[in-house]
Structures are given as C-alpha cells and as structure tokens.
Enzyme design. Structure first.
Site, mmCIF file in Angstrom:
data_model
loop_
_atom_site.group_PDB
_atom_site.id
_atom_site.type_symbol
_atom_site.label_atom_id
_atom_site.label_comp_id
_atom_site.label_asym_id
_atom_site.label_seq_id
_atom_site.Cartn_x
_atom_site.Cartn_y
_atom_site.Cartn_z
ATOM 1 N N LYS A 22 68.387 79.492 50.437
ATOM 2 C CA LYS A 22 67.470 79.221 51.557
ATOM 3 C C LYS A 22 67.453 80.401 52.522
ATOM 4 O O LYS A 22 66.387 80.862 52.934
ATOM 5 C CB LYS A 22 67.937 77.960 52.300
ATOM 6 C CG LYS A 22 67.307 77.793 53.670
ATOM 7 C CD LYS A 22 67.781 76.553 54.394
ATOM 8 C CE LYS A 22 69.045 76.675 55.199
ATOM 9 N NZ LYS A 22 68.942 77.322 56.506
ATOM 10 N N ASN A 23 68.651 80.884 52.882
ATOM 11 C CA ASN A 23 68.711 81.893 53.939
ATOM 12 C C ASN A 23 68.316 83.291 53.474
ATOM 13 O O ASN A 23 68.249 84.219 54.272
ATOM 14 C CB ASN A 23 70.094 81.898 54.595
ATOM 15 C CG ASN A 23 70.294 80.638 55.431
ATOM 16 O OD1 ASN A 23 69.335 79.904 55.697
ATOM 17 N ND2 ASN A 23 71.525 80.384 55.847
ATOM 18 N N CYS A 116 69.790 74.290 69.549
ATOM 19 C CA CYS A 116 69.771 73.330 68.442
ATOM 20 C C CYS A 116 71.114 72.642 68.379
ATOM 21 O O CYS A 116 71.995 72.919 69.197
ATOM 22 C CB CYS A 116 69.390 74.004 67.128
ATOM 23 S SG CYS A 116 70.716 74.877 66.338
ATOM 24 N N ARG A 121 72.062 79.400 70.515
ATOM 25 C CA ARG A 121 71.362 80.291 69.583
ATOM 26 C C ARG A 121 70.205 81.055 70.223
ATOM 27 O O ARG A 121 69.042 80.887 69.824
ATOM 28 C CB ARG A 121 70.900 79.502 68.358
ATOM 29 C CG ARG A 121 72.050 78.783 67.668
ATOM 30 C CD ARG A 121 71.640 78.077 66.431
ATOM 31 N NE ARG A 121 71.379 78.993 65.326
ATOM 32 C CZ ARG A 121 70.937 78.598 64.133
ATOM 33 N NH1 ARG A 121 70.710 77.329 63.916
ATOM 34 N NH2 ARG A 121 70.721 79.481 63.180
ATOM 35 N N ASP A 308 78.781 78.375 57.687
ATOM 36 C CA ASP A 308 77.983 77.380 56.965
ATOM 37 C C ASP A 308 78.791 76.586 55.935
ATOM 38 O O ASP A 308 78.255 75.688 55.287
ATOM 39 C CB ASP A 308 76.783 78.064 56.269
ATOM 40 C CG ASP A 308 75.752 78.555 57.261
ATOM 41 O OD1 ASP A 308 75.799 78.130 58.436
ATOM 42 O OD2 ASP A 308 74.892 79.372 56.877
ATOM 43 N N ARG A 402 66.615 70.021 54.229
ATOM 44 C CA ARG A 402 66.255 71.367 54.697
ATOM 45 C C ARG A 402 66.898 72.439 53.829
ATOM 46 O O ARG A 402 66.375 73.545 53.732
ATOM 47 C CB ARG A 402 66.727 71.566 56.134
ATOM 48 C CG ARG A 402 65.997 70.724 57.130
ATOM 49 C CD ARG A 402 66.416 71.066 58.511
ATOM 50 N NE ARG A 402 66.191 72.487 58.766
ATOM 51 C CZ ARG A 402 66.426 73.086 59.903
ATOM 52 N NH1 ARG A 402 66.895 72.404 60.912
ATOM 53 N NH2 ARG A 402 66.188 74.364 60.047
HETATM 54 N N1 EPU Z 1 73.246 85.366 68.781
HETATM 55 C C1 EPU Z 1 72.969 85.726 70.081
HETATM 56 N N2 EPU Z 1 71.787 86.347 70.327
HETATM 57 C C2 EPU Z 1 70.888 86.623 69.339
HETATM 58 C C3 EPU Z 1 71.173 86.246 68.019
HETATM 59 C C4 EPU Z 1 72.383 85.616 67.762
HETATM 60 O O1 EPU Z 1 73.762 85.498 70.991
HETATM 61 O O2 EPU Z 1 69.828 87.193 69.636
HETATM 62 C C5 EPU Z 1 74.511 84.685 68.492
HETATM 63 C C6 EPU Z 1 74.294 83.269 67.956
HETATM 64 O O3 EPU Z 1 74.111 82.340 69.002
HETATM 65 C C7 EPU Z 1 75.547 83.043 67.154
HETATM 66 C C8 EPU Z 1 75.828 84.438 66.580
HETATM 67 O O4 EPU Z 1 75.134 85.358 67.421
HETATM 68 O O5 EPU Z 1 76.585 82.680 68.006
HETATM 69 C C9 EPU Z 1 75.386 84.663 65.143
HETATM 70 O O6 EPU Z 1 74.045 84.211 64.996
HETATM 71 P P1 EPU Z 1 73.065 84.795 63.889
HETATM 72 O O7 EPU Z 1 71.946 85.490 64.562
HETATM 73 O O8 EPU Z 1 73.875 85.585 62.911
HETATM 74 O O9 EPU Z 1 72.553 83.474 63.200
HETATM 75 P P2 EPU Z 1 71.080 83.150 62.690
HETATM 76 O O10 EPU Z 1 70.451 84.344 62.120
HETATM 77 O O11 EPU Z 1 70.371 82.365 63.727
HETATM 78 C C10 EPU Z 1 71.816 82.627 60.232
HETATM 79 C C11 EPU Z 1 71.660 81.476 59.283
HETATM 80 C C12 EPU Z 1 72.543 80.319 59.736
HETATM 81 C C13 EPU Z 1 73.994 80.813 59.761
HETATM 82 C C14 EPU Z 1 74.118 82.043 60.676
HETATM 83 C C15 EPU Z 1 75.497 82.659 60.689
HETATM 84 C C16 EPU Z 1 69.413 81.732 58.484
HETATM 85 C C17 EPU Z 1 68.021 81.229 58.426
HETATM 86 N N3 EPU Z 1 70.277 81.059 59.238
HETATM 87 O O12 EPU Z 1 71.406 82.127 61.507
HETATM 88 O O13 EPU Z 1 72.406 79.300 58.755
HETATM 89 O O14 EPU Z 1 74.835 79.800 60.225
HETATM 90 O O15 EPU Z 1 73.180 83.056 60.251
HETATM 91 O O16 EPU Z 1 75.878 83.015 59.406
HETATM 92 O O17 EPU Z 1 69.744 82.719 57.836
HETATM 93 C C18 EPU Z 1 72.384 77.095 57.935
HETATM 94 O O18 EPU Z 1 71.909 77.542 56.875
HETATM 95 O O19 EPU Z 1 72.822 75.917 58.043
HETATM 96 C C19 EPU Z 1 72.464 77.964 59.099
HETATM 97 C C20 EPU Z 1 72.608 77.506 60.338
#
Ligand code: EPU
Length: 423
Positions: A22-23, A116, A121, A308, A402
């Site tokens: 998915k990701n 969320c 996030r 995850d 999802r």
């Molecule tokens: N963060 C910030 N600011 C930003 C972006 C991130 O503070 O602009 C923080 C987040 O709040 C978090 C950390 O940085 O504390 C890491 O967040 P990241 O941006 O890496 O997460 P994401 O891209 O929103 C993806 C996956 C998530 C997975 C995380 C961490 C996708 C679509 N989602 O989320 O997947 O948990 O990376 O590995 O790729 C899931 O599949 O259940 C899921 C939540």
C-alpha cells in the site's frame, strides 16, 4: 457497517501470498501525475486507500483502468490542481499529490490533512522543503495554496526527522525542478526506493537510493513508464506475527524478507523458528505452548523496527513468558489497541510513549467484542482474536480494508475460522 468475527485458538498452516505494498502504491500512483502518457503499474493492491487515490487522480482529470493487479493510468488529462477536503480527510496520503502538481502545473491547492487517530501528523516538512525550492505556500481556510512562477528551483533540504511522505513529495517535485536538489536525513524505507526506481525509469536523475542523502538533478520532462510495486513488508510482517502467535507452520510467499530485518530478529529472539528464503518466510511456532520469550521493541525509521508493526508485535507479547517494554518513537498516540487488548485479558501498562507488557505465561487471551481504531491497531486485534479462546468480534473493519487485501480469504486459506458479518 461490517464487523470481523474470529473463532480463535486454531493454528495457522499452509501458504499465504503477499500483495503489493500500500505505502509504495500510493506514491507511485501519485507519480503518474508527473508525465503525460500511459503509466503501467503492476502488483497494485486493490484496497480502500488505493481506490481513494485513484478517485483523487480522476478529480484532477486523469483516467485509469485496472486489469487484475495491473493499473494503467493516463497522465495526459491533468488539468485541475485542487485536492479537496472530502478526499484528503479520508486518506492523508492524498497530500502526496502536492509535489507532482507543483512540478507539472506550477500550482496546487491541497486540503491540510488534520490530525488522525495515531497522532497530529503535520506536513510542515513537506511545506518547508517546497519553500526551499521557491514555492510560495499560503495556508487558507484549511487548504495549502501553493504556487510558483516558472519551474521549481533545486534546493538544499534537511529533515529534522526522516519523513517518509516528505521525502516522497520532495523527490517528485525535485525530479522536474531546475538544477540540483539535495535531501539530507531523507527517509530510507524500501517504498522510497521503489519510487526512486519509478522516477528514474521515467527519465529522472536521482542518486543515493537506500541512503539518507538523495541527490536529484532536475530534468525538463519525464515520460510514462512501466513499473512494479514491491511486496508489502507490513502485510508480510503481520502474517508472520500471526503465525508466531497462533502457532502453526506457514509460508509467507511473494515477499521480500530483507525488507524486514528487525522483525525477523525480534521473532527469532522470541524463540520463533524463522526460515528466510529469497522471496518467502517460513514461520514455525507452537504458539503459547512454546514458550514465547518476552522481547523489547523500540520503533525507529527504517531499517529500525517499523511503527506499522508495533501493535501486532504487542499482541504476540501479551502471551509471552515475561515482561517486555514497547517504546513508540514515531507517533505520539499509537497505543489505541492497548485498551482493546486489555478487554481481552492482556496485562499492559502505558506510560507516555512506553508500554509495559506482562505476558500471560502459558495462558491465552479471551475472545471479546472489540473496536478497530486505525489500520495497524485493527490488525493487532485480528492477531489477538486468532490467539484467543472463543469468539472475537472486531467492529469498524473498514480500517483493515484500507491496508489488507482480502484478509478474510488469506486467513481462511491458512485455516483460521474467520468471517465478516453486518453489525
Ligand atoms: N512529521 C512531522 N512533519 C512532517 C512530516 C512528518 O512532524 O511534515 C512527523 C510525523 O508526525 C511523525 C514522523 O514525522 O511523527 C514520521 O512521519 P512520516 O512523514 O514518516 O509518516 P507518513 O509519511 O505520514 C508513512 C506511512 C505510515 C507510516 C509512517 C512511518 C504512508 C502512506 N504512510 O506515513 O503508514 O506509519 O510513514 O513509517 O506511507 C500505515 O500504513 O498504517 C501508516 C500509518
């Protein structure tokens, strides 16, 4: 609304095939916004989230068709630049269209995702990076209104903490920028490598795959190409933990074991027999008869232990022979499954981002009605239901849908007694 019902206590035997990730599918589908022509993507899972991003692409003017797990997306029709709140609120990964829209149209209006179930996030890293590339980002009425006159400019970007979505968004923007972009402290998840391969196959010039320093020399245009989504390491890990917990002997096939280094080690430390093949994992376990050793886990960016798979591992640890500490460093509110596991008899204490799990030592959980709160919390309840004595009813299973393709079919194929019912 549907619920999932599990009659627990049955070992899992046989084979389960892992779907595309998915990701990885979400950013690769978003990347088809970067070039006109037909983008072909193989091994795309049919999930609620992949359907949502395709609906979003349609709302931007693109068309697509699916044939089994192959998607053909026509990037030619792109004419709108707004991702509405209605779509973004159902899936925060919708924000991945921001970089590609700016690169191709010079403007994008994307709803801010908001918080969320697992944490606040924010997307401040995405926006800061785009600003480094010359983009003007205004926040108005819950939307990011972003624009640039002319092409994006290469920039120097440093992440305070590695962000998966931030790295993906900026990679896509930088691919079409003028000049060199360097991203330092970039995320290194395998899904990012998959995106880099796709972008390079489209004509991008990206170096540093699998490292935390990415160099992107922007090109003037990209062309559509054919790519394959990598196997879902989180789905594979979830089934591996399920077999470890419920007991049995199962082969998890069509996966990439080397994308799960930390989980494999943790399972082995817990005393589970893990055989590692090129494209499969074989898990042999006697479940609570083993005994399962208590093993501490701290979630970290890749290649550390994935957030995850935190909830699922905790479900396994509830039946261990000792006490372990689960520390969640990525998201501030990712223990929503704990209260539900407690309803099934688990002994867990939470202190901030740390949970102390006291194993039931040879005993098991008891089935109960529980509520799914987010995707991975739901899969930990599925594992708990498989281990538990008696019947577990998991409501709100749309969360599971999802991210887990055909979970009822796959678990049934392993001998689990599981079905869906209307609530
Ligand atoms: N963060 C910030 N600011 C930003 C972006 C991130 O503070 O602009 C923080 C987040 O709040 C978090 C950390 O940085 O504390 C890491 O967040 P990241 O941006 O890496 O997460 P994401 O891209 O929103 C993806 C996956 C998530 C997975 C995380 C961490 C996708 C679509 N989602 O989320 O997947 O948990 O990376 O590995 O790729 C899931 O599949 O259940 C899921 C939540």
């Amino acid at each position: 609304m549907e619920k999932l019902v599990i009659e627990g206590g049955k070992p899992l035997h046989g084979r389960v095939k892992i779907s595309g990730a998915k990701n990885a599918a979400l950013p690769l589908i978003a990347a088809s916004l970067l070039a006109p022509g037909i983008h072909v993507l193989h091994n795309v899972p049919d999930l609620r989230d992949t359907r949502t991003i395709l609906t979003l692409l349609e709302s931007l003017g693109l068309s697509w068709e699916r044939d089994g797990s192959t998607l053909r997306i026509d990037g030619s029709g792109l004419k709108y630049s707004e991702a509405s709140y209605d779509l973004v609120k159902t899936m925060r990964a919708s924000v991945l269209v921001l970089g590609p829209l700016l690169a191709r149209l010079g403007k994008a209006k994307v709803s801010l995702p908001g918080g969320c179930a697992i944490g606040a996030r924010p997307i401040n890293f995405h926006l800061k990076g785009l600003e480094q590339m010359g983009v003007q980002c205004d926040l108005e009425q819950g939307y990011v209104d972003a624009s640039i006159a002319g092409r994006l400019q290469g920039g120097r970007i440093y992440f305070d903490v590695p962000s998966v979505g931030g790295t993906e968004n900026l990679l896509m923007a930088a691919a079409l920028a003028e000049g060199l972009t360097i991203i330092k402290n970039a995320a290194r998840e395998p899904e990012i490598g998959n995106l880099i391969d796709m972008l390079n196959s489209m004509g991008a010039k990206i170096k540093g795959k699998d490292s935390d320093r990415l160099e992107i020399m922007g090109v003037e245009k990209l062309t559509a190409a054919e790519n394959r989504i990598i196997p879902d390491r989180i789905e594979a890990g979830t089934y591996a933990i399920a077999v470890a917990a419920a007991g049995g002997d199962a082969i998890i096939e069509d996966c990439e074991p080397h994308h799960l280094p930390s989980l494999v080690e943790k399972l082995q430390m817990a005393g589970i027999d893990v055989e590692i093949g090129d494209t499969f994992l074989r898990i042999r376990s006697k479940g609570i008869q083993q005994p399962i050793k208590a093993v501490d886990v701290t979630t970290m960016p890749y290649p550390g232990y994935p957030t995850d798979l935190q909830a699922q591992f905790m479900a396994l640890m509830t039946c261990s022979e000792g006490v372990c500490v689960v520390h969640e460093t990525i998201f501030e509110n990712r223990f929503m499954h704990v209260a539900e596991l407690q309803r099934m008899g688990a002994s867990i204490q939470i202190d901030g981002r740390t949970a102390m799990v006291k194993g039931l030592v040879g005993k098991t959980l008891t089935g109960a009605p529980v509520m799914a709160t987010d995707l991975r919390a739901s899969s930990s309840l599925v594992i708990a239901g498989l281990v538990a004595n008696g019947r577990t009813d998991i409501s709100r299973i749309y969360h599971l849908e999802r991210g887990y393709e055909d979970i009822v079919g796959k678990l049934s194929g392993l001998g689990a007694v599981v079905w869906k019912e209307n609530e």
